[in-house]
Structure formats: structure tokens, C-alpha cells
Motif scaffolding. Structure first.
Motif, PDB file in Angstrom:
ATOM      1  N   SER A 170     -17.241   2.587 -12.221  1.00 35.11           N
ATOM      2  CA  SER A 170     -17.107   3.273 -10.932  1.00 35.11           C
ATOM      3  C   SER A 170     -15.783   4.019 -10.842  1.00 35.11           C
ATOM      4  CB  SER A 170     -17.253   2.285  -9.777  1.00 35.11           C
ATOM      5  OG  SER A 170     -16.212   1.330  -9.782  1.00 35.11           O
ATOM      6  N   LEU A 171     -14.713   3.436 -11.387  1.00 31.63           N
ATOM      7  CA  LEU A 171     -13.411   4.116 -11.361  1.00 31.63           C
ATOM      8  C   LEU A 171     -13.418   5.343 -12.262  1.00 31.63           C
ATOM      9  CD1 LEU A 171     -10.979   1.054 -11.327  1.00 31.63           C
ATOM     10  CD2 LEU A 171     -11.343   2.698  -9.473  1.00 31.63           C
ATOM     11  N   CYS A 172     -14.071   5.246 -13.422  1.00 30.43           N
ATOM     12  CA  CYS A 172     -14.181   6.420 -14.304  1.00 30.43           C
ATOM     13  C   CYS A 172     -14.986   7.524 -13.627  1.00 30.43           C
ATOM     14  CB  CYS A 172     -14.824   6.028 -15.622  1.00 30.43           C
ATOM     15  SG  CYS A 172     -13.748   5.097 -16.736  1.00 30.43           S
ATOM     16  N   ASP A 173     -16.065   7.160 -12.956  1.00 29.25           N
ATOM     17  CA  ASP A 173     -16.864   8.153 -12.231  1.00 29.25           C
ATOM     18  C   ASP A 173     -16.042   8.803 -11.126  1.00 29.25           C
ATOM     19  OD1 ASP A 173     -19.070   7.653 -13.794  1.00 29.25           O
ATOM     20  OD2 ASP A 173     -20.065   6.331 -12.339  1.00 29.25           O
ATOM     21  N   LEU A 174     -15.249   7.996 -10.430  1.00 29.21           N
ATOM     22  CA  LEU A 174     -14.406   8.533  -9.359  1.00 29.21           C
ATOM     23  C   LEU A 174     -13.364   9.496  -9.925  1.00 29.21           C
ATOM     24  CD1 LEU A 174     -14.125   8.172  -6.259  1.00 29.21           C
ATOM     25  CD2 LEU A 174     -12.320   6.504  -6.745  1.00 29.21           C
TER      26      LEU A 174
ATOM     27  N   GLY B 236       0.794  -1.225   0.000  1.00 30.44           N
ATOM     28  CA  GLY B 236       0.000   0.000   0.000  1.00 30.44           C
ATOM     29  C   GLY B 236       0.824   1.271   0.000  1.00 30.44           C
ATOM     30  N   ASP B 237       2.054   1.200  -0.539  1.00 35.58           N
ATOM     31  CA  ASP B 237       2.942   2.357  -0.506  1.00 35.58           C
ATOM     32  C   ASP B 237       2.880   3.220  -1.774  1.00 35.58           C
ATOM     33  OD1 ASP B 237       3.813   1.459   1.946  1.00 35.58           O
ATOM     34  OD2 ASP B 237       5.597   0.465   1.156  1.00 35.58           O
TER      35      ASP B 237
ATOM     36  N   THR C  51      -8.464   3.306  -6.417  1.00 37.88           N
ATOM     37  CA  THR C  51      -9.257   4.275  -5.668  1.00 37.88           C
ATOM     38  C   THR C  51      -8.386   5.113  -4.748  1.00 37.88           C
ATOM     39  OG1 THR C  51     -11.278   2.944  -5.759  1.00 37.88           O
ATOM     40  CG2 THR C  51     -11.098   4.522  -3.946  1.00 37.88           C
ATOM     41  N   SER C  52      -7.442   4.466  -4.077  1.00 41.63           N
ATOM     42  CA  SER C  52      -6.562   5.208  -3.164  1.00 41.63           C
ATOM     43  C   SER C  52      -5.712   6.228  -3.924  1.00 41.63           C
ATOM     44  CB  SER C  52      -5.668   4.244  -2.388  1.00 41.63           C
ATOM     45  OG  SER C  52      -4.761   3.571  -3.243  1.00 41.63           O
ATOM     46  N   ILE C  53      -5.306   5.894  -5.141  1.00 41.86           N
ATOM     47  CA  ILE C  53      -4.505   6.814  -5.952  1.00 41.86           C
ATOM     48  C   ILE C  53      -5.360   7.980  -6.432  1.00 41.86           C
ATOM     49  CG2 ILE C  53      -3.259   7.038  -8.143  1.00 41.86           C
ATOM     50  CD1 ILE C  53      -2.390   4.072  -7.712  1.00 41.86           C
TER      51      ILE C  53
END
Length: 257
Positions: A132-136, A66-67, A108-110
Motif C-alpha cells: 500500500s505504501l509503494c502504491d501511494l 507528528g512534526d 503516509t503523511s510524508i
């Protein structure tokens, strides 16, 4: 991200306008350690005639811990160029195995950290994940690149058109298609489909025919409608990438004012 209204689709990221003038040159970073990656970025910053930095996080050993966000934050301090964050999974020719849930969580974290200006989203994941990623990305003002890679063959023209159309429906700001040719006809087919779809779809396209056989597709984007090309100034991230100095000279010679 800024979408500019013109007679052809363009996307502006910082001061880089994708879809205007020569295809923009993206340099990939494929280091395994933070030190190696930051040294590569420092080296790239000493070079001229390139536009976008791609960080191939699937090569980064810290991805599993997660780095990635911390690393991208450090890269932010080393470059003013737009940063493209990519996690290429093995099914798309990359270095890691991630199911939909873990892939979505990592991107999502990025996206929500605002440590990247563009994010690559693989079309091979479920449509729900891609949507969902495109919307985000839209919510957080990050440019989404929906991508599809075929390292085995060049699909039929109809299949390539359908893939680009599907990526369009899924909502990517930019659509990327990379295929492997078996002969010169395959290369020409990819270029033909790119030319057709760049006129039909209201999205900037990035396409390439990989390997030595497909190198012509990496320099002809201003004619076919492919807005970005990947070069090398060190280790390549895909077969057929051209050295930065050569690539820039080719693009400059082919440029139409």
C-alpha cells in the motif's frame, strides 16, 4: 520520479540519475532536534560531491508528536537536492519502535505531503503495508525504496536472492539490502549476489556489507550494480560508512567511462 528506458534499470530524481555513472552519494542526517538537523543540512550544503540527503526521522524527537512533515518542509527550503525520508525501526537497526499501523500512518503523511522525493519502506513490515505504501508513492510521484537490514549476519546467497526478489514483487522502485559480514567471504558473497541480481531484476539496487570489513562494498557499486552509497560528513548512521571526501575519491578512481 522519472524512470528512464535504457539497457539497465535507472531512476531519475530531480537531476540525479540512479543507475547511471558513478554510484550516487547519500549523506544521512541523524540529529535529534530541529535546530540540530537544520544546522547539519546547512553544513552539508557547503560541501561538494554528494547527491542525496537522507533525513533519519527515527532520531528526531519530534517524530512522536507528528512534526516530521513540518521539519521536512523546512529542509525543502534549505536544499535543492533530493530528500530521502527514513524512519528506521529497532527491528531494522533504528531508534524507534513502531507497529505496522503507526509506521504506515507516519509514512503516509510524508508521502502525501510531497515533502520528500524518496521514502524508505522497510520490508520487515507486513506485505500489505509495504504494498500500500509503494502504491501511494506511485500515486504521489515519490520514489519508493524497499529496504532490508540484517545487523547480525550475512544470510545465504539463496536467502539474499529471495529477499531481493520479494522486494521486487512488492513493487519498490529501488531495492536496498544491507547485511553484516563475519569474514571476507561474506563480503564477497554479498557483492556476488548484487552483481547477479542487478542483471536479473529490472530495478536499481542498493546493497552494502556493513562494518569496516565491508567497506569495499560501499565503493564498488559501479562494478557490482549498486547505485547508491552512504557517506558521512559528521555522525554516521550505520557502521562502516566512509567520510565524504574519501568516498568521492574512491568512486572517482574506480569510475569507468
Amino acid at each position: 520520479m522519472q524512470v528512464i528506458k535504457t539497457n539497465h534499470p535507472v531512476v531519475q530524481v530531480k537531476d540525479v540519475i540512479l543507475g547511471e555513472g558513478m554510484p550516487k552519494i547519500c549523506l544521512p542526517v541523524v540529529g535529534k532536534t530541529e535546530e540540530e538537523i537544520l544546522q547539519t543540512v546547512e553544513h552539508y550544503e557547503s560541501l561538494s560531491n554528494w547527491d542525496i540527503l537522507e533525513v533519519r526521522l527515527d532520531y528526531y524527537e519530534g517524530l512522536a508528536f507528528g512534526d516530521s512533515v513540518e521539519l521536512l518542509g523546512k529542509i525543502r527550503h534549505e536544499t535543492t537536492r533530493p530528500i530521502l525520508a527514513t524512519i528506521r525501526t529497532r527491528q531494522e537497526g533504528g531508534e524507534v519502535d513502531l507497529d505496522d499501523d503507526h509506521y504506515s500512518l507516519a509514512l503516509t503523511s510524508i508521502i502525501t505531503s510531497h515533502t520528500a522525493d524518496l521514502v524508505d519502506i522497510e520490508a520487515s513490515h507486513s506485505h500489505g503495508v509495504v504494498l500500500s505504501l509503494c502504491d501511494l508513492c506511485e500515486e504521489h510521484d515519490v520514489v519508493s525504496i524497499i529496504s532490508s537490514h540484517n545487523f547480525e549476519e550475512t544470510p545465504s546467497n539463496d536467502d539474499m536472492r529471495e529477499m531481493l526478489s520479494t522486494m521486487h514483487v512488492l513493487g519498490g522502485d529501488i531495492l536496498k539490502l544491507a547485511v553484516m559480514p563475519h569474514d571476507r567471504i561474506d563480503v564477497m558473497r554479498l557483492m556476488k549476489v548484487t552483481t547477479e541480481m542487478s542483471q536479473r531484476i529490472n530495478r536499481p539496487l542498493i546493497t552494502m556489507s556493513m562494518g569496516d570489513l565491508g567497506k569495499i562494498s560501499r565503493i564498488s557499486g559501479e562494478i557490482t550494480g549498486s547505485v547508491m552509497t552512504f557517506g558521512t560528513a559528521g555522525k554516521a548512521s550505520a557502521p562502516g560508512q566512509i567520510a565524504l571526501d574519501e568516498l568521492y575519491q574512491f568512486l572517482k578512481e574506480l569510475h569507468c567511462d
